[in-house]
Design a protein around this motif. Structure first.
Motif, PDB file in Angstrom:
ATOM      1  N   ALA A   1      86.719  47.060  52.554  1.00 30.30           N
ATOM      2  CA  ALA A   1      87.913  46.379  53.046  1.00 30.30           C
ATOM      3  C   ALA A   1      88.510  45.424  52.016  1.00 30.30           C
ATOM      4  O   ALA A   1      89.718  45.187  52.020  1.00 30.30           O
ATOM      5  N   GLU A   2      87.687  44.909  51.132  1.00 25.14           N
ATOM      6  CA  GLU A   2      88.122  43.884  50.179  1.00 25.14           C
ATOM      7  C   GLU A   2      88.479  44.417  48.795  1.00 25.14           C
ATOM      8  O   GLU A   2      89.048  43.681  47.989  1.00 25.14           O
ATOM      9  N   ASP A   3      88.150  45.661  48.481  1.00 24.43           N
ATOM     10  CA  ASP A   3      88.271  46.148  47.105  1.00 24.43           C
ATOM     11  C   ASP A   3      89.179  47.376  47.040  1.00 24.43           C
ATOM     12  O   ASP A   3      88.793  48.469  47.468  1.00 24.43           O
ATOM     13  N   GLU A   4      90.366  47.191  46.493  1.00 22.94           N
ATOM     14  CA  GLU A   4      91.333  48.290  46.429  1.00 22.94           C
ATOM     15  C   GLU A   4      90.853  49.434  45.532  1.00 22.94           C
ATOM     16  O   GLU A   4      91.129  50.597  45.814  1.00 22.94           O
TER      17      GLU A   4
ATOM     18  N   ILE B   1      80.539  54.942  47.960  1.00 22.97           N
ATOM     19  CA  ILE B   1      79.731  54.342  49.031  1.00 22.97           C
ATOM     20  C   ILE B   1      78.385  55.060  49.124  1.00 22.97           C
ATOM     21  O   ILE B   1      77.337  54.417  49.275  1.00 22.97           O
ATOM     22  N   GLY B   2      78.384  56.379  49.001  1.00 27.39           N
ATOM     23  CA  GLY B   2      77.124  57.124  48.964  1.00 27.39           C
ATOM     24  C   GLY B   2      76.268  56.707  47.786  1.00 27.39           C
ATOM     25  O   GLY B   2      75.049  56.536  47.909  1.00 27.39           O
ATOM     26  N   ASP B   3      76.899  56.523  46.620  1.00 29.91           N
ATOM     27  CA  ASP B   3      76.166  56.063  45.437  1.00 29.91           C
ATOM     28  C   ASP B   3      75.536  54.693  45.682  1.00 29.91           C
ATOM     29  O   ASP B   3      74.372  54.455  45.323  1.00 29.91           O
ATOM     30  N   LEU B   4      76.304  53.788  46.289  1.00 32.01           N
ATOM     31  CA  LEU B   4      75.777  52.446  46.578  1.00 32.01           C
ATOM     32  C   LEU B   4      74.613  52.510  47.565  1.00 32.01           C
ATOM     33  O   LEU B   4      73.616  51.800  47.397  1.00 32.01           O
ATOM     34  N   ALA B   5      74.734  53.346  48.578  1.00 33.92           N
ATOM     35  CA  ALA B   5      73.643  53.485  49.550  1.00 33.92           C
ATOM     36  C   ALA B   5      72.386  54.021  48.872  1.00 33.92           C
ATOM     37  O   ALA B   5      71.284  53.501  49.098  1.00 33.92           O
ATOM     38  N   LEU B   6      72.541  55.028  48.043  1.00 33.23           N
ATOM     39  CA  LEU B   6      71.377  55.574  47.339  1.00 33.23           C
ATOM     40  C   LEU B   6      70.750  54.525  46.424  1.00 33.23           C
ATOM     41  O   LEU B   6      69.518  54.411  46.354  1.00 33.23           O
ATOM     42  N   ALA B   7      71.572  53.747  45.750  1.00 39.02           N
ATOM     43  CA  ALA B   7      71.064  52.707  44.852  1.00 39.02           C
ATOM     44  C   ALA B   7      70.304  51.622  45.610  1.00 39.02           C
ATOM     45  O   ALA B   7      69.355  51.039  45.080  1.00 39.02           O
ATOM     46  N   ARG B   8      70.712  51.368  46.852  1.00 41.92           N
ATOM     47  CA  ARG B   8      70.064  50.326  47.663  1.00 41.92           C
ATOM     48  C   ARG B   8      68.829  50.838  48.402  1.00 41.92           C
ATOM     49  O   ARG B   8      68.079  50.054  48.967  1.00 41.92           O
ATOM     50  N   SER B   9      68.627  52.154  48.421  1.00 44.07           N
ATOM     51  CA  SER B   9      67.549  52.719  49.235  1.00 44.07           C
ATOM     52  C   SER B   9      66.212  52.714  48.497  1.00 44.07           C
ATOM     53  O   SER B   9      66.152  52.609  47.275  1.00 44.07           O
TER      54      SER B   9
ATOM     55  N   THR C   1      88.394  55.726  55.382  1.00 46.84           N
ATOM     56  CA  THR C   1      88.706  54.315  55.648  1.00 46.84           C
ATOM     57  C   THR C   1      87.551  53.501  56.225  1.00 46.84           C
ATOM     58  O   THR C   1      87.639  52.274  56.269  1.00 46.84           O
ATOM     59  N   ARG C   2      86.484  54.173  56.684  1.00 45.20           N
ATOM     60  CA  ARG C   2      85.380  53.446  57.319  1.00 45.20           C
ATOM     61  C   ARG C   2      84.051  53.860  56.696  1.00 45.20           C
ATOM     62  O   ARG C   2      83.962  54.880  56.028  1.00 45.20           O
ATOM     63  N   VAL C   3      83.030  53.079  56.982  1.00 41.90           N
ATOM     64  CA  VAL C   3      81.661  53.427  56.614  1.00 41.90           C
ATOM     65  C   VAL C   3      80.935  53.629  57.932  1.00 41.90           C
ATOM     66  O   VAL C   3      80.644  52.680  58.653  1.00 41.90           O
ATOM     67  N   LYS C   4      80.692  54.894  58.276  1.00 37.64           N
ATOM     68  CA  LYS C   4      80.182  55.230  59.603  1.00 37.64           C
ATOM     69  C   LYS C   4      78.767  55.807  59.572  1.00 37.64           C
ATOM     70  O   LYS C   4      78.002  55.595  60.502  1.00 37.64           O
ATOM     71  N   CYS C   5      78.415  56.582  58.527  1.00 35.65           N
ATOM     72  CA  CYS C   5      77.103  57.240  58.495  1.00 35.65           C
ATOM     73  C   CYS C   5      76.615  57.344  57.060  1.00 35.65           C
ATOM     74  O   CYS C   5      77.133  58.145  56.282  1.00 35.65           O
TER      75      CYS C   5
ATOM     76  N   VAL D   1      89.220  75.306  59.075  1.00 33.79           N
ATOM     77  CA  VAL D   1      88.990  75.197  60.511  1.00 33.79           C
ATOM     78  C   VAL D   1      89.994  74.169  61.042  1.00 33.79           C
ATOM     79  O   VAL D   1      89.823  72.968  60.816  1.00 33.79           O
ATOM     80  N   PRO D   2      91.047  74.633  61.721  1.00 30.70           N
ATOM     81  CA  PRO D   2      92.113  73.718  62.143  1.00 30.70           C
ATOM     82  C   PRO D   2      91.627  72.525  62.965  1.00 30.70           C
ATOM     83  O   PRO D   2      92.174  71.426  62.845  1.00 30.70           O
ATOM     84  N   GLU D   3      90.592  72.711  63.768  1.00 24.79           N
ATOM     85  CA  GLU D   3      90.115  71.625  64.634  1.00 24.79           C
ATOM     86  C   GLU D   3      89.575  70.434  63.847  1.00 24.79           C
ATOM     87  O   GLU D   3      89.503  69.324  64.383  1.00 24.79           O
ATOM     88  N   ILE D   4      89.155  70.652  62.612  1.00 26.98           N
ATOM     89  CA  ILE D   4      88.585  69.556  61.818  1.00 26.98           C
ATOM     90  C   ILE D   4      89.399  69.282  60.550  1.00 26.98           C
ATOM     91  O   ILE D   4      88.940  68.580  59.651  1.00 26.98           O
ATOM     92  N   GLU D   5      90.619  69.792  60.520  1.00 20.59           N
ATOM     93  CA  GLU D   5      91.475  69.577  59.356  1.00 20.59           C
ATOM     94  C   GLU D   5      91.634  68.083  59.075  1.00 20.59           C
ATOM     95  O   GLU D   5      91.924  67.290  59.976  1.00 20.59           O
ATOM     96  N   GLY D   6      91.399  67.695  57.832  1.00 20.24           N
ATOM     97  CA  GLY D   6      91.553  66.308  57.422  1.00 20.24           C
ATOM     98  C   GLY D   6      90.379  65.406  57.760  1.00 20.24           C
ATOM     99  O   GLY D   6      90.360  64.241  57.390  1.00 20.24           O
ATOM    100  N   ILE D   7      89.382  65.934  58.478  1.00 22.44           N
ATOM    101  CA  ILE D   7      88.204  65.147  58.855  1.00 22.44           C
ATOM    102  C   ILE D   7      87.072  65.497  57.896  1.00 22.44           C
ATOM    103  O   ILE D   7      86.704  66.661  57.771  1.00 22.44           O
ATOM    104  N   SER D   8      86.538  64.489  57.231  1.00 21.69           N
ATOM    105  CA  SER D   8      85.402  64.745  56.354  1.00 21.69           C
ATOM    106  C   SER D   8      84.133  64.275  57.065  1.00 21.69           C
ATOM    107  O   SER D   8      83.787  64.833  58.102  1.00 21.69           O
ATOM    108  N   ALA D   9      83.473  63.259  56.555  1.00 19.85           N
ATOM    109  CA  ALA D   9      82.237  62.792  57.189  1.00 19.85           C
ATOM    110  C   ALA D   9      81.969  61.351  56.789  1.00 19.85           C
ATOM    111  O   ALA D   9      82.535  60.845  55.827  1.00 19.85           O
TER     112      ALA D   9
END
Length: 172
Positions: free
Chosen positions: A87-90, A148-156, A126-130, A113-121
């Motif tokens: 949220a703080e870092d452009e 964000i994945g890189d940061l999570a791996l670095a912190r794990s 915009t969010r950190v969900k999983c 798959v039209p039902e999930i078009e534009g949805i990643s994971a």
């Protein structure tokens, strides 16, 4: 972007995945990342499962130690810290948007798959969900693609450079 098609999973890969997950893996199109010993760490899953269900989570973290490490981070409220940083870092926001776009391009190589078009994971862009999904993408795409994945791996406590598959309770 890593839009090249993955080699198909072998019968041995599918057996390890079954052990890791405690059930047969569904819709496997390839192994996107491996432990240094060769066992699957991240599976790539078809955007539409064999039963017809849309499945947006293309990169699925399967390695028991990696998934446990991400669960610990989530329990320790690291997702909130990473969400605050986002949220703080452009620059981080821009990199995370690129990660989202990369994820979508990788998955699109296996069908639209039209039902999930534009949805990643993982809450992208915009969010950190999983953290499991974000770490899976980071491992599959390589360092520098999903910040964000890189940061999570670095912190794990888990490292993709150290095999723990032979430890009790782990696949192998």
């Amino acid at each position: 972007m890593t839009t090249a098609l993955l080699p198909p999973a072998t019968d041995a890969d599918l057996a390890v995945l079954r052990e890791q997950l405690g059930r047969p893996a569904r819709g496997v199109v390839g192994i996107a990342a491996r432990c240094v010993c060769g066992n699957p760490t991240v599976v790539a899953t078809s955007p539409r499962l064999p039963d017809g269900t849309p499945f947006p989570t293309f990169y699925y973290l399967t390695h028991p130690a990696a998934t446990a490490a991400m669960s610990v981070l989530e329990a320790d409220h690291v997702m909130r810290e990473l969400a605050d940083a986002l949220a703080e870092d452009e620059d981080l926001q821009a990199a995370y948007l690129r990660a989202h776009e990369s994820y979508l391009a990788d998955r699109a190589a296996y069908g639209e798959v039209p039902e999930i078009e534009g949805i990643s994971a993982g809450g992208m862009p915009t969010r950190v969900k999983c953290l499991h999904a974000l770490a899976g993408h980071a491992l599959a795409a390589g360092p520098g693609v999903n910040p964000i994945g890189d940061l999570a791996l670095a912190r794990s406590s888990w490292s993709p450079r150290r095999c723990v598959c032979a430890q009790p309770g782990a696949a192998g």
